[in-house]
Enzyme design. Structure first.
Site, PDB file in Angstrom:
ATOM      1  CD  GLU A 176       1.766   2.933   1.571  1.00 33.44           C
ATOM      2  OE1 GLU A 176       1.617   2.764   0.337  1.00 33.44           O
ATOM      3  OE2 GLU A 176       0.844   3.280   2.317  1.00 33.44           O
ATOM      4  CB  CYS A 210      -1.630   2.778  -1.831  1.00 36.89           C
ATOM      5  SG  CYS A 210      -1.496   1.806  -0.317  1.00 36.89           S
TER       6      CYS A 210
END
Length: 442
Positions: A176, A210
């Site tokens: 991720e 993110c």
């Protein structure tokens, strides 16, 4: 987790400067994850499948992968680790967790909560180390065959190296990674709602997510009005002491502050800067009007920055900028908006603001991101929805919800023949007599 929620939230705010309201939300995310997976242990279903042979049965089972090495970042120091640790343990794996080295107090508190929850001794370990030492240790562990799965949340550059390392051992890691998340504003959008979403996703956690907004991609017909409203909202946004009601507090660590200074150098002459009274760090010499708190130099506080006039050939468009900076680009056609939404190569989160369902469904179909929001920000995850990205944002693996179970289990197939003789699939088949020349007469 519920009994320790407030203490853990305050520790998060104290150590990394996340606003207390966001810290409480992060701890709630852990609680939601635990609540969701409490029942999933009873639903690790396999299937009973009919065989093409008589007196034979076929089965499938989910089995643990073994030992999982989990490496996480510090911007979400308990929520993101829970996405890995809870399902990994639930599925029957042992876990070694390496948290961010700049959040040791949070990591220790979270590890103690896990250990005091009564899990079997030896199934969970936490180790603190820096990046190079972690990579060297993981490389040795993979060489010696004592790690069966790697999970990583962090930068794309490090993710690429870990992917190469795992590939040498025929392992598929759960990666991720970063994002350059677009927020498309169509001419029919509710602009006040779009501004609210852009403010939260662009500047919440000081842009250190993110899923933070990278570039607002705004139709030319509403571009000027959007920028005016967005600028007003950012100028008025309270910034400062994270124990109070602010949009964001300081940068997490000096390393992020130093790196953010480099990204500010990406601003070019054709850009127009809005959002605050200065650029860079908030200091006594470069104050922020309305700063919340007594001393702006008590932490790594930075002015919020809107950069209008971003183009596809700008570094500011192509690179992930981990900090309180948001680009604004313009488009005329829907195809141009899609090209800008996808052209940087990241594919984590995305958003479109529109009142036209056709725009929403076409955007969902054509955007490369693994997550799509309609009339909502690029940030925000729920415990029962898959989280993850594509391209430079990840390798297609997903966290959260039932989808993460595929990361921590492997499918095992079993056939049981009780016919008393060897039956060979695809060879020992029944032969049926058919008249393929038959035709229906009119």
């Amino acid at each position: 987790m519920e009994d320790n929620a407030e203490a853990l939230a305050r520790l998060i705010t104290h150590e990394i400067g996340k606003p207390i309201k966001e810290s409480r939300g992060e701890v709630q995310e852990v609680i939601d994850t635990c609540s969701f997976f409490l029942g999933e242990g009873r639903r690790l279903y396999g299937m009973t499948v009919p065989s093409e042979m008589p007196d034979k049965q076929l089965f499938t089972f989910r089995v643990p992968v073994g030992v999982a090495a989990i490496i996480t970042a510090g911007n979400f120091p308990v929520a993101v680790p829970s996405w890995y640790l809870v399902p990994a343990l639930l599925c029957g794996n042992a876990v070694v967790w390496k948290p961010a080295e700049y959040t040791p107090a949070i990591a220790e508190a979270f590890a103690q909560l896990i250990l005091h929850a009564g899990i079997p001794v030896g199934t969970f370990q936490m180790v603190l180390a820096d990046g190079p030492e972690t990579f060297a240790g993981l490389e040795r562990a993979l060489d010696e065959g004592v790690v069966d799965k790697v999970g990583f949340t962090g930068s794309t550059v490090v993710g690429e190296r870990l992917g190469e390392l795992c590939g040498r051992h025929l392992q598929t890691p759960c990666l991720e990674l970063g994002g350059k998340n677009p927020l498309v504003v169509m001419p029919d959008a509710d602009l006040d709602l779009a501004v609210e979403g852009a403010l939260f996703s662009g500047f919440g956690t000081a842009g250190q997510r993110c899923t933070s907004l990278g570039t607002a991609i705004v139709h030319r017909d509403v571009h000027d009005e959007f920028v005016d409203r967005f600028t007003k909202a950012v100028v008025e946004a309270p910034i400062g002491d994270p124990t109070r009601d602010v949009v964001y507090g300081p940068m997490i660590d000096q390393r992020f502050a130093d790196r953010y200074e480099d990204w500010l150098e990406l601003i070019r002459d054709h850009h127009h800067v809005h959002g605050s009274s200065a650029l860079g760090r908030i200091t006594r010499a470069a104050p922020r009007e309305g700063f919340v708190g007594d001393d702006p130099e008590a932490g790594f506080f930075y002015h919020p920055t809107i950069v209008d006039g971003v183009r596809a050939d700008d570094d500011l468009y192509r690179l992930e900028t981990f900090g309180p900076i948001v680009g604004v680009a313009s488009f005329d056609t829907f195809d141009e908006a899609i090209a800008l939404a996808n052209g940087h190569g990241y594919g984590l989160s995305s958003s479109i603001y529109t009142t036209n369902p056709l725009h929403a469904f076409r955007f969902r179909e054509r955007v490369s991101a693994g997550m799509v929001s309609v009339n909502n920000s690029t940030s925000g995850a729920e415990a029962h929805l898959p989280f993850g990205g594509n391209g430079r944002s990840g390798n297609g693996s997903r966290q959260s919800g039932v989808w993460v179970l595929d990361q921590f289990t492997r499918w095992q197939a079993m056939n049981w023949d009780y016919s008393g003789r060897l039956q060979k699939a695809q060879m020992d088949v029944a032969e049926l007599s058919a008249d393929l020349t038959y035709r229906v007469r009119e």
